[in-house]
Design a protein around this motif. Structure first.
Motif, short mmCIF file in Angstrom:
data_model
loop_
_atom_site.label_atom_id
_atom_site.label_comp_id
_atom_site.label_asym_id
_atom_site.label_seq_id
_atom_site.Cartn_x
_atom_site.Cartn_y
_atom_site.Cartn_z
N THR A 57 87.04 -100.80 74.71
CA THR A 57 88.48 -100.27 75.21
C THR A 57 88.06 -98.92 76.27
O THR A 57 87.06 -98.43 76.21
N LEU A 58 89.12 -98.47 76.98
CA LEU A 58 88.82 -97.31 77.73
C LEU A 58 88.55 -96.18 76.69
O LEU A 58 87.62 -95.46 77.32
N GLU A 59 88.92 -95.87 75.48
CA GLU A 59 88.59 -94.80 74.89
C GLU A 59 86.88 -94.88 74.47
O GLU A 59 86.40 -93.91 74.29
N ASP A 60 86.62 -96.07 74.09
CA ASP A 60 85.14 -96.69 73.70
C ASP A 60 84.52 -96.03 74.83
O ASP A 60 83.03 -95.37 74.82
N ALA A 61 84.69 -96.43 76.13
CA ALA A 61 83.79 -96.07 77.34
C ALA A 61 83.96 -94.62 77.67
O ALA A 61 82.79 -94.10 77.97
N LEU A 62 85.03 -93.79 77.43
CA LEU A 62 85.08 -92.42 77.72
C LEU A 62 84.06 -91.90 76.75
O LEU A 62 83.26 -90.97 77.12
N GLU B 134 63.03 -91.79 84.12
CA GLU B 134 63.10 -93.19 84.08
C GLU B 134 64.28 -93.29 83.18
O GLU B 134 65.23 -93.96 83.49
N ASN B 135 64.58 -92.66 82.07
CA ASN B 135 65.51 -92.72 81.23
C ASN B 135 66.88 -92.14 81.85
O ASN B 135 68.09 -92.62 81.55
N SER B 136 66.53 -91.00 82.37
CA SER B 136 67.73 -90.21 83.11
C SER B 136 68.31 -91.27 84.06
O SER B 136 69.70 -91.29 84.12
N LEU B 137 67.35 -91.84 84.99
CA LEU B 137 68.11 -92.92 85.91
C LEU B 137 68.65 -94.18 85.20
O LEU B 137 69.74 -94.56 85.82
N LYS B 138 68.20 -94.55 83.94
CA LYS B 138 68.86 -95.71 83.43
C LYS B 138 70.25 -95.11 82.60
O LYS B 138 71.39 -96.00 82.69
N LYS B 139 70.27 -93.83 82.16
CA LYS B 139 71.63 -93.41 81.51
C LYS B 139 72.55 -93.09 82.76
O LYS B 139 73.78 -93.33 82.65
N PHE B 140 71.95 -92.83 84.00
CA PHE B 140 73.10 -92.73 85.06
C PHE B 140 73.63 -93.91 85.52
O PHE B 140 74.67 -94.00 85.79
N ASP B 141 72.89 -94.93 85.69
CA ASP B 141 73.30 -96.41 85.98
C ASP B 141 74.11 -96.67 84.96
O ASP B 141 75.12 -97.25 85.29
N GLU B 142 74.02 -96.65 83.74
CA GLU B 142 74.92 -96.87 82.70
C GLU B 142 76.18 -96.30 82.90
O GLU B 142 77.33 -96.74 82.64
N GLY B 143 75.94 -94.97 83.29
CA GLY B 143 77.17 -94.26 83.27
C GLY B 143 78.28 -94.57 84.17
O GLY B 143 79.27 -94.66 84.30
N MET B 144 77.67 -94.83 85.44
CA MET B 144 78.25 -95.31 86.65
C MET B 144 79.14 -96.64 86.26
O MET B 144 80.08 -96.76 86.98
N LYS B 145 78.49 -97.48 85.85
CA LYS B 145 79.07 -98.60 85.20
C LYS B 145 80.23 -98.53 84.44
O LYS B 145 81.48 -99.07 84.54
N VAL C 287 81.98 -95.71 84.36
CA VAL C 287 83.09 -95.10 85.18
C VAL C 287 83.93 -96.26 86.08
O VAL C 287 84.98 -96.14 86.02
N ASP C 288 83.14 -97.13 86.32
CA ASP C 288 83.76 -98.28 87.06
C ASP C 288 84.50 -98.81 86.18
O ASP C 288 85.82 -99.38 86.51
N PHE C 289 84.21 -99.27 84.96
CA PHE C 289 85.08 -99.84 83.97
C PHE C 289 86.39 -99.19 83.71
O PHE C 289 87.25 -99.59 83.52
N CYS C 290 86.17 -97.75 83.41
CA CYS C 290 87.26 -96.87 83.34
C CYS C 290 88.45 -96.76 84.35
O CYS C 290 89.43 -97.00 84.21
N SER C 291 87.64 -96.76 85.52
CA SER C 291 88.70 -96.82 86.78
C SER C 291 89.54 -98.08 86.91
O SER C 291 90.58 -98.00 86.94
N GLN C 292 88.71 -99.23 86.49
CA GLN C 292 89.48 -100.37 86.48
C GLN C 292 90.50 -100.48 85.54
O GLN C 292 91.64 -101.00 85.67
#
Length: 88
Positions: free
Chosen positions: A11-16, A34-45, A47-52
């Motif tokens: 849900t949107l709430e779960d993603a937020l 390496e973990n920071s980059l993975k977390k950043f990538d996960e966060g960007m995905k 963000v895209d989900f929430c935006s949609q």
């Protein structure tokens, strides 16, 4: 790929909530590069989900407008106008 499939079930709430957790972890600064980059990538995905999800919700929102002849008519919610008003 797994995250993308998981994100579609969220849900949107779960993603937020997950975004808040990622932000907290990154702000603490204990992650490797390496973990920071993975977390950043996960966060960007996320963000895209929430935006949609928000875009989809915007398309569904309508308002009732009373016309001169006292009838009610449904119209799309003018979000762009409201955003411009807030900026001014």
């Amino acid at each position: 790929m797994v995250l993308c499939l998981m994100a579609k079930k969220k849900t949107l709430e779960d993603a937020l909530n997950q975004l808040e957790e990622i932000t907290r972890e990154m702000e603490e600064g204990g992650l490797s590069l390496e973990n920071s980059l993975k977390k950043f990538d996960e966060g960007m995905k996320l963000v895209d989900f929430c935006s949609q999800k928000l875009d989809d919700a915007q398309k569904k929102v309508e308002i009732l407008v009373r016309k001169d002849d006292d009838t009610l008519e449904s119209e799309p919610f003018p979000l762009e106008d409201k955003l411009r008003e807030q900026e001014e």
